[in-house]
Design a protein around this motif. Structure first.
Motif, PDB file in Angstrom:
ATOM      1  N   VAL A  32       0.836  -1.201   0.000  1.00  0.00           N
ATOM      2  CA  VAL A  32       0.000   0.000   0.000  1.00  0.00           C
ATOM      3  C   VAL A  32       0.871   1.252   0.000  1.00  0.00           C
ATOM      4  O   VAL A  32       0.603   2.217  -0.725  1.00  0.00           O
ATOM      5  N   LEU A  33       1.933   1.238   0.805  1.00  0.00           N
ATOM      6  CA  LEU A  33       2.840   2.389   0.820  1.00  0.00           C
ATOM      7  C   LEU A  33       3.503   2.578  -0.536  1.00  0.00           C
ATOM      8  O   LEU A  33       3.672   3.711  -1.016  1.00  0.00           O
ATOM      9  N   ARG A  34       3.872   1.471  -1.165  1.00  0.00           N
ATOM     10  CA  ARG A  34       4.499   1.543  -2.493  1.00  0.00           C
ATOM     11  C   ARG A  34       3.513   2.105  -3.515  1.00  0.00           C
ATOM     12  O   ARG A  34       3.879   2.909  -4.382  1.00  0.00           O
ATOM     13  N   ARG A  35       2.258   1.688  -3.425  1.00  0.00           N
ATOM     14  CA  ARG A  35       1.235   2.219  -4.322  1.00  0.00           C
ATOM     15  C   ARG A  35       1.033   3.714  -4.089  1.00  0.00           C
ATOM     16  O   ARG A  35       0.866   4.493  -5.034  1.00  0.00           O
ATOM     17  N   GLU A  36       1.062   4.127  -2.834  1.00  0.00           N
ATOM     18  CA  GLU A  36       0.912   5.535  -2.486  1.00  0.00           C
ATOM     19  C   GLU A  36       2.019   6.373  -3.122  1.00  0.00           C
ATOM     20  O   GLU A  36       1.760   7.398  -3.754  1.00  0.00           O
ATOM     21  N   ILE A  37       3.260   5.919  -2.962  1.00  0.00           N
ATOM     22  CA  ILE A  37       4.391   6.642  -3.534  1.00  0.00           C
ATOM     23  C   ILE A  37       4.339   6.589  -5.055  1.00  0.00           C
ATOM     24  O   ILE A  37       4.605   7.585  -5.741  1.00  0.00           O
ATOM     25  N   GLY A  38       3.981   5.430  -5.619  1.00  0.00           N
ATOM     26  CA  GLY A  38       3.871   5.307  -7.061  1.00  0.00           C
ATOM     27  C   GLY A  38       2.862   6.281  -7.640  1.00  0.00           C
ATOM     28  O   GLY A  38       3.100   6.906  -8.683  1.00  0.00           O
ATOM     29  N   ASN A  39       1.725   6.455  -6.973  1.00  0.00           N
ATOM     30  CA  ASN A  39       0.711   7.400  -7.438  1.00  0.00           C
ATOM     31  C   ASN A  39       1.236   8.829  -7.436  1.00  0.00           C
ATOM     32  O   ASN A  39       0.945   9.609  -8.349  1.00  0.00           O
ATOM     33  N   LEU A  40       2.006   9.178  -6.423  1.00  0.00           N
ATOM     34  CA  LEU A  40       2.567  10.522  -6.357  1.00  0.00           C
ATOM     35  C   LEU A  40       3.575  10.756  -7.475  1.00  0.00           C
ATOM     36  O   LEU A  40       3.633  11.834  -8.068  1.00  0.00           O
ATOM     37  N   ILE A  41       4.382   9.742  -7.771  1.00  0.00           N
ATOM     38  CA  ILE A  41       5.357   9.877  -8.854  1.00  0.00           C
ATOM     39  C   ILE A  41       4.647  10.013 -10.194  1.00  0.00           C
ATOM     40  O   ILE A  41       5.015  10.862 -11.023  1.00  0.00           O
ATOM     41  N   VAL A  42       3.623   9.197 -10.437  1.00  0.00           N
ATOM     42  CA  VAL A  42       2.871   9.276 -11.693  1.00  0.00           C
ATOM     43  C   VAL A  42       2.254  10.657 -11.858  1.00  0.00           C
ATOM     44  O   VAL A  42       2.237  11.222 -12.959  1.00  0.00           O
TER      45      VAL A  42
END
Length: 254
Positions: A32-42
């Motif tokens: 979930v944390l990885r998805r959170e950071i991934g969304n911010l990068i996108v």
């Protein structure tokens, strides 16, 4: 207690189920944390997300069959982030938007944490299934293709929105001088230009479409807004990316 501070004993029965569920919960938390950071990068830069994924993927491929490097990299990461809660880079309350939470962070911070989360997930998968040949990788060709398709669609939507915004600015400017009223595409018959965009009509080509050229000055990108008017008055609108000479037409999807 640190990441791997529990005793390495093999529980049984209910204790085994609890331990297994806890281990899965830890993995889900990191995902979930990885998805959170991934969304911010996108959100910041879709291409940066692709580069970050590919960097994490390359690292996994290079270390998957190298136990010594895996152990060394794991020890270094655990020394830096000994507690699971330290992987939470945003660290805000659940009702605070990600945008607000990342104000003090730059893009490099996001990429670094994304890579760290990816590596920790690889380490945990390795512990659960040490057999390299049977282990399912965290990164693979199928997910990479989904990433490229997702990023491509996002970039297309953003490009279409920028074309629409440029035309809106052009129409608003021209109508300020009583031009183009009642005829929505008349406003582009004369060149409109400001510090960011340039909008102008393109000459008729081999198709009956009414084409408007858009130059985005800051990014040096060019687009075409094409309108086909049917006999019954219906309009079909198509968006394209193009080259400096406005001869190329690369369709921009929805």
């Amino acid at each position: 207690m640190g990441l791997f501070g529990r005793k390495a004993q093999q529980p049984s029965g209910t204790a085994w189920a609890i331990t297994n569920n806890l281990r899965e919960a830890e993995i889900r938390y990191l995902e979930v944390l990885r998805r959170e950071i991934g969304n911010l990068i996108v959100e910041v830069d879709p291409d940066l997300m692709v580069r970050s994924y590919e960097k994490a993927w390359t690292w996994e491929q290079e270390t998957a069959s190298n136990p010594d490097r895996l152990r060394a990299d794991e020890a270094a990461l655990v020394a830096k982030l000994p507690m699971f809660e330290e992987f939470d880079l945003i660290g805000t309350r659940h009702f605070v938007s990600y945008g607000e939470g990342r104000r003090s962070l730059d893009d490099d911070d996001l990429v670094e944490r994304y890579l760290e989360l990816s590596r920790m997930l690889v380490f945990m998968r390795n512990r659960l299934q040490p057999d390299v040949a049977r282990r399912r990788p965290l990164h693979d060709e199928k997910e990479h293709k989904v990433l490229l398709d997702t990023v491509g669609s996002l970039k297309d939507r953003r490009f279409r929105d920028r074309i629409d915004e440029a035309l809106q600015r052009c129409y608003a400017y021209r109508q300020g001088f009583d031009a183009g009223k009642g005829e929505p595409y008349a406003a582009t018959r004369e060149t409109f230009s400001d510090a960011e965009v340039e909008v102008f009509s393109l000459p008729f080509g081999i198709t009956p479409e009414i084409e408007t050229g858009i130059v985005f000055k800051k990014t040096d990108e060019r687009g075409v807004h094409a309108v086909f008017v049917h006999d019954d008055g219906r309009r079909n609108i198509t968006y394209y990316r193009t080259d400096q000479q406005f001869t190329k037409r690369d369709w921009v999807g929805r």
